[in-house]
Scaffold this active site. Sequence first.
Site, PDB file in Angstrom:
ATOM      1  N   TYR A  12       0.854  -1.202   0.000  1.00  0.00           N
ATOM      2  CA  TYR A  12       0.000   0.000   0.000  1.00  0.00           C
ATOM      3  C   TYR A  12       0.884   1.244   0.000  1.00  0.00           C
ATOM      4  CZ  TYR A  12      -2.952   3.734   1.864  1.00  0.00           C
ATOM      5  OH  TYR A  12      -3.601   4.934   2.050  1.00  0.00           O
TER       6      TYR A  12
HETATM    7  N1  NAD Z   1      -8.819   7.395   5.761  1.00  0.00           N
HETATM    8  C1  NAD Z   1      -7.525   7.526   6.086  1.00  0.00           C
HETATM    9  O1  NAD Z   1      -7.157   7.541   7.264  1.00  0.00           O
HETATM   10  C2  NAD Z   1      -6.483   7.674   5.000  1.00  0.00           C
HETATM   11  C3  NAD Z   1      -5.144   7.829   5.413  1.00  0.00           C
HETATM   12  C4  NAD Z   1      -4.182   7.982   4.437  1.00  0.00           C
HETATM   13  C5  NAD Z   1      -4.515   8.027   3.100  1.00  0.00           C
HETATM   14  N2  NAD Z   1      -5.813   7.854   2.727  1.00  0.00           N
HETATM   15  C6  NAD Z   1      -6.124   7.916   1.294  1.00  0.00           C
HETATM   16  O2  NAD Z   1      -7.213   8.800   1.117  1.00  0.00           O
HETATM   17  C7  NAD Z   1      -8.016   8.380   0.019  1.00  0.00           C
HETATM   18  C8  NAD Z   1      -9.466   8.241   0.448  1.00  0.00           C
HETATM   19  O3  NAD Z   1      -9.536   7.289   1.501  1.00  0.00           O
HETATM   20  P1  NAD Z   1     -10.892   6.908   2.236  1.00  0.00           P
HETATM   21  O4  NAD Z   1     -10.561   6.699   3.656  1.00  0.00           O
HETATM   22  O5  NAD Z   1     -11.959   7.857   1.854  1.00  0.00           O
HETATM   23  O6  NAD Z   1     -11.132   5.470   1.580  1.00  0.00           O
HETATM   24  P2  NAD Z   1     -12.461   4.802   1.006  1.00  0.00           P
HETATM   25  O7  NAD Z   1     -12.110   3.377   0.752  1.00  0.00           O
HETATM   26  O8  NAD Z   1     -13.612   5.089   1.907  1.00  0.00           O
HETATM   27  O9  NAD Z   1     -12.694   5.560  -0.359  1.00  0.00           O
HETATM   28  C9  NAD Z   1     -12.062   5.206  -1.556  1.00  0.00           C
HETATM   29  C10 NAD Z   1     -13.124   5.136  -2.645  1.00  0.00           C
HETATM   30  O10 NAD Z   1     -12.464   4.851  -3.869  1.00  0.00           O
HETATM   31  C11 NAD Z   1     -13.245   3.910  -4.596  1.00  0.00           C
HETATM   32  N3  NAD Z   1     -12.301   3.136  -5.414  1.00  0.00           N
HETATM   33  C12 NAD Z   1     -11.318   2.320  -4.974  1.00  0.00           C
HETATM   34  N4  NAD Z   1     -10.666   1.796  -6.012  1.00  0.00           N
HETATM   35  C13 NAD Z   1     -11.239   2.298  -7.133  1.00  0.00           C
HETATM   36  C14 NAD Z   1     -10.997   2.133  -8.522  1.00  0.00           C
HETATM   37  N5  NAD Z   1     -10.015   1.362  -8.955  1.00  0.00           N
HETATM   38  N6  NAD Z   1     -11.793   2.794  -9.383  1.00  0.00           N
HETATM   39  C15 NAD Z   1     -12.807   3.587  -8.946  1.00  0.00           C
HETATM   40  N7  NAD Z   1     -13.074   3.782  -7.649  1.00  0.00           N
HETATM   41  C16 NAD Z   1     -12.303   3.135  -6.749  1.00  0.00           C
HETATM   42  C17 NAD Z   1     -13.947   3.056  -3.576  1.00  0.00           C
HETATM   43  O11 NAD Z   1     -15.166   2.506  -4.065  1.00  0.00           O
HETATM   44  C18 NAD Z   1     -14.162   4.040  -2.427  1.00  0.00           C
HETATM   45  O12 NAD Z   1     -15.470   4.573  -2.444  1.00  0.00           O
HETATM   46  C19 NAD Z   1      -7.384   7.089  -0.480  1.00  0.00           C
HETATM   47  O13 NAD Z   1      -6.535   7.414  -1.551  1.00  0.00           O
HETATM   48  C20 NAD Z   1      -6.588   6.598   0.708  1.00  0.00           C
HETATM   49  O14 NAD Z   1      -5.512   5.773   0.315  1.00  0.00           O
HETATM   50  C21 NAD Z   1      -6.813   7.683   3.649  1.00  0.00           C
END
Ligand code: NAD
EC number: 5.1.3.6
Length: 350
Positions: free
Chosen positions: A161
């Site tokens: 990741y």
């Molecule tokens: N939540 C956290 O603490 C956190 C921390 C660090 C980084 N991030 C990053 O922030 C971003 C958002 O995270 P989140 O917590 O909202 O996650 P989440 O999983 O709730 O949201 C990600 C969304 O992307 C969609 N998705 C995933 N793969 C896809 C694809 N190939 N094509 C189309 N849609 C796709 C999923 O359906 C989902 O709705 C991500 O990039 C994640 O890596 C989140």
Amino acid sequence: MWGKLGEIVMRYLITGTAGFIGFHVAKRLIDEGHFVVGFDGMTPYYDVTLKERRHAILQRSNGFKAVRAMLEDRAALDRAAELAEPEVIIHLAAQAGVRYSLENPKAYVDSNLVGSWNMLELAKAIAPKHLMLASTSSIYGANEKIPFAEADRADEPMTLYAATKKSMELMAHSYAHLYEVPTTAFRFFTVYGPWGRPDMALFKFVDAIHNGRPIDIYGEGRMSRDFTYIDDLVESIVRLSHIAPAEENRVAPEKATDTLSRHAPFRVVNTGGGQPVELMTFVETVEKAVGRPAIHNMLPMQQGDVPRTFASPDLLEALTGFKPSVSVEEGVARFVEWYEQNYRRAQTIV
Ligand SMILES: NC(=O)c1ccc[n+]([C@@H]2O[C@H](COP(=O)([O-])OP(=O)(O)OC[C@H]3O[C@@H](n4cnc5c(N)ncnc54)[C@H](O)[C@@H]3O)[C@@H](O)[C@H]2O)c1
């Protein structure tokens, strides 16, 4: 054209709007009168009903249009871009989650490498004013120097990741250099709050306590995390969206070390507040908010986990005048209220 807060109305393409963070970012922007096209593939990584409920809320607004497709589908991205004509692209869709990358590495390669590269190609083709990409604190790996500053080495990822997110940052730098697309990669630190992710600790803890199940506490509780409440993160993203990387906004060295590249309009920014919380303190905070003690299942550190995260917020603050400040007591209480009013009740009705 002016928005509800007297700002010029802007057009955004946001990926991952059915996800936790994308939902909140899109909601804030449409509530302010901006136009958002939300792109999401509704992947089954966790409860798709929760994703559909988030999108249904956004779709109540005329300012929001949804495109349901995968990032790997370049033609679908082109269609979304035609619909949005975006000035700003905020790329949040990804295969998230540290631990799942050990189980299903391909999902990370597909979404985070191929998908993010498609976003870079799209930005190259349509030249938005600003491209913003979600990276993560995980890329700091097990760094011992704290707080984690953007200019620190982050070349020893502990999971695929983290490796895919670091690779996205590197690919984005090359595209910013070659095609001059102003690009900000923000590194998020454990974001939590209402409508949060069921695979993350807070959701799992609250759900387990409510259902009388034990909670798994990894690393025997000897870990700490720099938590960011969702509203604080959204504020940082909105403020940063107006600061496309350029020499004119290079931060003075006495304020913070700017990561603005010398070779491209590209910058990396931490969005954490720099207030790490010990895991056991976090557990106590959750127990207090739920009003019941949890059954503790103490476990060793999991493969791929890092002992701590701790953001330096100096660059964020120097750029935006803002740093996250909502305390975990307040943020956890707001999550528990949402869970009890909206999630638990909805589960019971269904
Ligand atoms: N939540 C956290 O603490 C956190 C921390 C660090 C980084 N991030 C990053 O922030 C971003 C958002 O995270 P989140 O917590 O909202 O996650 P989440 O999983 O709730 O949201 C990600 C969304 O992307 C969609 N998705 C995933 N793969 C896809 C694809 N190939 N094509 C189309 N849609 C796709 C999923 O359906 C989902 O709705 C991500 O990039 C994640 O890596 C989140």
